[in-house]
Motif scaffolding. Structure first.
Motif, PDB file in Angstrom:
ATOM      1  N   THR A 507       0.839  -1.204   0.000  1.00 26.10           N
ATOM      2  CA  THR A 507       0.000   0.000   0.000  1.00 26.10           C
ATOM      3  C   THR A 507       0.875   1.255   0.000  1.00 26.10           C
ATOM      4  O   THR A 507       2.100   1.176   0.048  1.00 26.10           O
ATOM      5  CB  THR A 507      -0.870   0.067   1.268  1.00 26.10           C
ATOM      6  OG1 THR A 507       0.003   0.268   2.393  1.00 26.10           O
ATOM      7  CG2 THR A 507      -1.675  -1.217   1.458  1.00 26.10           C
ATOM      8  N   MET A 508       0.217   2.407   0.009  1.00 28.56           N
ATOM      9  CA  MET A 508       0.933   3.684   0.050  1.00 28.56           C
ATOM     10  C   MET A 508       1.667   3.904   1.371  1.00 28.56           C
ATOM     11  O   MET A 508       2.552   4.758   1.444  1.00 28.56           O
ATOM     12  CB  MET A 508      -0.053   4.840  -0.156  1.00 28.56           C
ATOM     13  CG  MET A 508      -0.466   5.066  -1.583  1.00 28.56           C
ATOM     14  SD  MET A 508       0.930   5.234  -2.737  1.00 28.56           S
ATOM     15  CE  MET A 508       1.738   6.734  -2.149  1.00 28.56           C
ATOM     16  N   SER A 509       1.286   3.150   2.393  1.00 23.32           N
ATOM     17  CA  SER A 509       1.849   3.434   3.718  1.00 23.32           C
ATOM     18  C   SER A 509       3.354   3.227   3.781  1.00 23.32           C
ATOM     19  O   SER A 509       4.002   3.726   4.700  1.00 23.32           O
ATOM     20  CB  SER A 509       1.154   2.570   4.779  1.00 23.32           C
ATOM     21  OG  SER A 509      -0.171   3.013   4.942  1.00 23.32           O
ATOM     22  N   PHE A 510       3.906   2.488   2.842  1.00 27.40           N
ATOM     23  CA  PHE A 510       5.354   2.286   2.875  1.00 27.40           C
ATOM     24  C   PHE A 510       6.055   2.976   1.724  1.00 27.40           C
ATOM     25  O   PHE A 510       7.190   2.663   1.393  1.00 27.40           O
ATOM     26  CB  PHE A 510       5.674   0.798   2.987  1.00 27.40           C
ATOM     27  CG  PHE A 510       5.136   0.276   4.261  1.00 27.40           C
ATOM     28  CD1 PHE A 510       5.837   0.496   5.438  1.00 27.40           C
ATOM     29  CD2 PHE A 510       3.891  -0.307   4.329  1.00 27.40           C
ATOM     30  CE1 PHE A 510       5.311   0.097   6.650  1.00 27.40           C
ATOM     31  CE2 PHE A 510       3.365  -0.708   5.541  1.00 27.40           C
ATOM     32  CZ  PHE A 510       4.070  -0.512   6.705  1.00 27.40           C
TER      33      PHE A 510
ATOM     34  N   ILE B 240      -3.433   0.617   9.920  1.00 29.46           N
ATOM     35  CA  ILE B 240      -2.710   1.857   9.626  1.00 29.46           C
ATOM     36  C   ILE B 240      -2.982   2.259   8.179  1.00 29.46           C
ATOM     37  O   ILE B 240      -3.265   3.425   7.877  1.00 29.46           O
ATOM     38  CB  ILE B 240      -1.190   1.651   9.815  1.00 29.46           C
ATOM     39  CG1 ILE B 240      -0.819   1.441  11.275  1.00 29.46           C
ATOM     40  CG2 ILE B 240      -0.424   2.846   9.238  1.00 29.46           C
ATOM     41  CD1 ILE B 240       0.670   1.192  11.493  1.00 29.46           C
ATOM     42  N   GLU B 241      -2.888   1.260   7.291  1.00 35.91           N
ATOM     43  CA  GLU B 241      -2.976   1.542   5.861  1.00 35.91           C
ATOM     44  C   GLU B 241      -4.322   2.171   5.498  1.00 35.91           C
ATOM     45  O   GLU B 241      -4.381   3.164   4.761  1.00 35.91           O
ATOM     46  CB  GLU B 241      -2.771   0.250   5.066  1.00 35.91           C
ATOM     47  CG  GLU B 241      -1.348  -0.291   5.111  1.00 35.91           C
ATOM     48  CD  GLU B 241      -1.080  -1.258   6.260  1.00 35.91           C
ATOM     49  OE1 GLU B 241      -1.721  -1.120   7.335  1.00 35.91           O
ATOM     50  OE2 GLU B 241      -0.221  -2.145   6.080  1.00 35.91           O
ATOM     51  N   GLN B 244      -4.732   5.684   7.047  1.00 34.15           N
ATOM     52  CA  GLN B 244      -3.967   6.700   6.303  1.00 34.15           C
ATOM     53  C   GLN B 244      -4.616   6.979   4.947  1.00 34.15           C
ATOM     54  O   GLN B 244      -4.640   8.122   4.492  1.00 34.15           O
ATOM     55  CB  GLN B 244      -2.523   6.229   6.119  1.00 34.15           C
ATOM     56  CG  GLN B 244      -1.738   6.248   7.439  1.00 34.15           C
ATOM     57  CD  GLN B 244      -0.289   5.818   7.272  1.00 34.15           C
ATOM     58  OE1 GLN B 244       0.051   5.061   6.367  1.00 34.15           O
ATOM     59  NE2 GLN B 244       0.568   6.293   8.170  1.00 34.15           N
ATOM     60  N   ARG B 248      -5.886  10.552   3.587  1.00 39.74           N
ATOM     61  CA  ARG B 248      -5.536  11.222   2.318  1.00 39.74           C
ATOM     62  C   ARG B 248      -6.796  11.607   1.551  1.00 39.74           C
ATOM     63  O   ARG B 248      -6.877  12.713   0.989  1.00 39.74           O
ATOM     64  CB  ARG B 248      -4.673  10.292   1.448  1.00 39.74           C
ATOM     65  CG  ARG B 248      -3.282  10.039   1.968  1.00 39.74           C
ATOM     66  CD  ARG B 248      -2.404   9.304   0.931  1.00 39.74           C
ATOM     67  NE  ARG B 248      -2.910   8.005   0.560  1.00 39.74           N
ATOM     68  CZ  ARG B 248      -2.618   6.857   1.186  1.00 39.74           C
ATOM     69  NH1 ARG B 248      -1.827   6.872   2.243  1.00 39.74           N
ATOM     70  NH2 ARG B 248      -3.106   5.702   0.764  1.00 39.74           N
TER      71      ARG B 248
END
Lengths: 539, 539
Positions: A507-510, B240-241, B244, B248
């Motif tokens: 995902t975007m989290s990393f 978390i993903e 977040q 956004r």
């Protein structure tokens, strides 16, 4: 990325590497190799200002964090995009529009046929020695089970060798591979061919420990291949945790029974596109062959039109027709619903530096790392160069591949379609190992090309990404490199890549904005400078 | 571990710490404090051989890897064990039998009443701006939704402060907390009271970003508390993903709609037990109070019998009866199905060092780390001492708590039941932050006790686990420490503890046999030596 992108050397590369090393030991490579290249080294030095302009724009200027924001908007909007899915159609449309709105040149789609495997509903439950739900993900191309599932005793093995030794125990069982993770390149063999190896000894299904060094009970999917003439049995990945637990139970002599239910099936191949955008070269522009312009994507059809040198309006939405016209390179009657014919399609003939990533992903997570990031920095590189008003001598072409995950399917068709012009491909680049903190490039090419690339990398000294390793790799560019075209892949600090790869964790989290700035700057500087040198890279 | 085990200091501890520091700055603490302790220091030195015997047995000898194997067998056999579940009953039975078969003394169960919250079916789907399934875990004690779920627009906030500022926007919405992870102690406030804070401003449900610094799209559950007089709204954790991503989307001005469906409900409290085993002290043995011996656990009943000084056969399986008898400490008629009465139950009166961990876990993963490991090393410590034929002056008591996760419920009842004998509790120990590579202990006690403990820790120099930090902590021993009893908790290199905590990732895969050997050795040496010193630790 898919299975083909192992980090191991293939045997030919290994031999070449050995010969190169021997050569370097016997002479002074610097004097020997570089003297004839002093001219091009001097030429490269002159790009230091332009390189710094690109870096400043990407890392500190108006484009700061733009590649991250583009990737976030893209993946948040579309989600994951598995081969054959509606989401992949939407992603292609999204990118076509975005590249067009960004003002890039020659934005077009090139048709390909891609696999359409669907997961369906799936579950696995350990029934003995206790009831426990296993987290699974069916593997791409797997067949399904009967509707009621397959209930069978489990045979746990840690390697193919152990399976061979215990072949007599496997009949009628579900083989669980609890292989340790050594490296992706080595361990992925269990995902790729575990099902067929199990079927050969009579197993009714196989469950593969996910190919990752780390897990939070996270299954990691991926493509698998049935071997010809071997029974096709259902196969899925399980988590490290569950594989290890069943391993412990088996060592204790406990009988393990699992019920596996998978609704997976392979549907007919579907039409899709590689998505292309360019900055045309000032001296050696690409001659347009067959382009398709996307007009509208609906749930069930893609409306397109030709945009070739002689623009041809398309009179129907039948993709088979368009594909035939384009691939055949000649006028044929549409067999489906109209009688249009194209004019003769010219072969591609310009000189080009190709930058790429793939648009498809797995059907879990967001496909941000694999490989939204690679696609977006290939777009971003062109944006940066366009923003600065630069136009290199040769064409810069961003290609966003379709259907990499089933084995580089879109790229293979691109190669078949364009290989007649292989002498015009200066450098092929692919980013498909994550857009983490860049270290430099992995490069495949001869010694002279490598020496030139080393000089190009020095232009990135201010952001400390000057490394040039061996073995450019990438499922989508391997064919070009194997055919002798210099190739480069983005080399990043990707220690955690396989923690998230092909899982819900992609995902975007990393993704990190600063790291993506650096990746984009590197990608743009290298592509621009190589495309603008007086001479193409030697091969 | 549960919410109470924040790593922050509470205010009283902070003041004490400050005073201690000031004191140390104004004098030479070593001369000042240690001179009266030279006798005990000398006494401790004499234990070096015994300490090494324990270490040798646990780390290099016959007991090598035994705590790991015990934990693996226990968690593989039972799985997770949430408060009120049949699995927790099975776990108590398992441990009762295991402790008995291990030959430990005075193995018994002490009845407690514990919460019975059940998760039921649950799901959450983001419907706008695109369809996306959210990975969730309902929070312990949450109410459920109506059967059709709650469909509402989302308000994303990053803090309670932001929620207050935007209170007028919250009415009728699902509040999503996308709070950054600072530390468990600080950030867990969102899980503990996020629902009530959201309800106060009119929200219909709340979704809390999981309290972890790392995720592979993994939700982390935990207990939450409704505030009195505030509407009780359904609440779950998300990853978390996803938090977040919704953050956004909200920043982009996109409207987010989620449908949350939770079948959670709180059933009446159920009967359970703290599980106890001992090595009786040679000089100050525990006087038996009220013991219950487990005979059989079935799906719906627990058959037990008294095993007190005057053994009383139990004439029915009604736990309420037994519990009343035991807690009341006097004979009462069983109100359910028989008329048995007990004799007067004697209060406990022996001197004791208590070692503990909790047997319950969350209803995900295996509960290996939280807190199977803590329970098993408390057992293992007694095994090691028994194996060496050692018997300390004071009793060593392992207590495997029930229902820690809902807030130390089993331990609180134990404290109420035993606090009359608080002067007999020499040291209370708890391991509930993982049995990873041990560093030493966190200790709460006065300066003299600390000085003695520092000497005891030196006995562990050969395995390099001599650290003695401040702030012994543990939901299950805090009450004793607050009442003045010296307390110690296992201090490990637990950087990844919260990566797995309360998630499906809490499994055996992140337990290490060598590390558990060291934990067991440390636990046994400290408990034995403290229990065998001539004098109890000063308080």
């Amino acid at each position: 990325m898919t299975v083909n992108k192992s980090r191991g050397h293939n045997s030919i590369q290994a031999v070449l590497l050995l010969l190169t090393c021997l050569q370097q030991c016997q002479s002074s490579p610097h004097r020997h190799n570089s003297e004839p290249l002093l001219g091009v080294f001097k030429e490269i030095t002159k790009y230091s200002d332009i390189a710094q302009q690109i870096i400043d724009l990407a890392v500190y200027g108006k484009a700061q964090n733009r590649s991250y924001e583009r990737l976030a908007l893209f993946t948040d909007t579309i989600g994951n995009r598995v081969s054959g899915s509606k989401n992949l159609d939407l992603a292609i449309k999204y990118m076509y529009n975005a590249l067009t709105q960004d003002g890039l040149e020659n934005v077009h789609l090139e048709p390909v046929k891609i696999p359409h495997w669907v997961r369906g509903k799936e579950s696995a439950v350990m029934l003995q020695p206790r009831n426990h739900t296993l987290a699974i993900l069916g593997l791409g191309s797997s067949v399904g089970t009967p509707p009621g599932g397959i209930e069978a005793e489990v045979l746990v093995v840690e390697s193919f060798e152990e399976l061979k030794k215990r072949a007599s125990e496997a009949k009628g069982k579900i083989v669980v591979y609890n292989q340790p993770f050594v490296s992706y390149g080595e361990t992925v063999a269990y995902r790729a061919s575990g099902a067929s190896e199990a079927a050969k000894v009579g197993a009714v299904a196989s469950l593969i420990r996910s190919v990752t060094p780390f897990s939070i009970n996270s299954p990691h999917t991926g493509w698998q291949w049935y071997q010809p003439g071997v029974a096709q049995i259902p196969t899925a990945c399980i988590t490290i945790e569950d594989a290890q637990m069943m391993g412990r139970m088996a060592r204790r002599g406990q009988r393990i029974v699992v019920r596996l239910t998978m609704g997976a099936q392979t549907l007919p191949d579907v039409d899709s596109f590689n998505t292309v955008a360019e900055i045309r070269g000032s001296k050696h522009p690409e001659q347009v062959g067959c382009f398709l312009r996307l007009l509208r994507v609906t749930a069930h059809s893609v409306l397109i039109s030709f945009d070739a040198l002689h623009s041809i309006p398309l009179c129907c939405t039948a993709l088979c027709c368009v594909t035939m016209l384009c691939f055949a390179g000649r006028g044929v009657a549409c067999p489906v619903c109209c009688n249009c014919t194209s004019s003769v399609i010219r072969p591609h003939s310009g000189k080009v530096v190709l930058l790429s990533g793939h648009l498809d992903s797995w059907d879990v997570g967001q496909g941000a790392m694999d490989d939204g990031g690679g696609a977006v920095i290939s777009w971003e590189a062109l944006s940066l160069i366009k923003h600065l008003g630069l136009r290199p001598k040769r064409t810069l072409r961003a290609v966003l591949w379709s259907a990499e995950e089933p084995g580089g399917v879109g790229a293979a068709q691109y190669f078949q379609h364009h290989k007649a012009n292989i002498s015009n491909f200066d450098l092929v680049m692919e980013s498909d190992l994550g857009t983490f903190r860049p270290l430099g490039l992995q490069f495949t090419g001869n010694d002279k090309a490598r020496a030139i690339m080393k000089e190009v990398m020095k232009l990135l000294a201010s952001i400390n990404v000057t490394s040039l390793e061996r073995n450019g790799e990438g499922t989508d560019i391997n064919m070009w490199m194997q055919a002798g075209v210099p190739g480069a892949s983005l080399h990043t600090a990707d220690q955690r890549y396989f923690w998230f790869h092909h899982s819900d964790g992609d995902t975007m989290s990393f993704q990190n904005p600063e790291e993506m700035n650096l990746c984009s700057a590197l990608w743009a500087v290298v592509a621009y400078v190589v495309a603008d040198l007086e001479e193409m890279l030697p091969r």
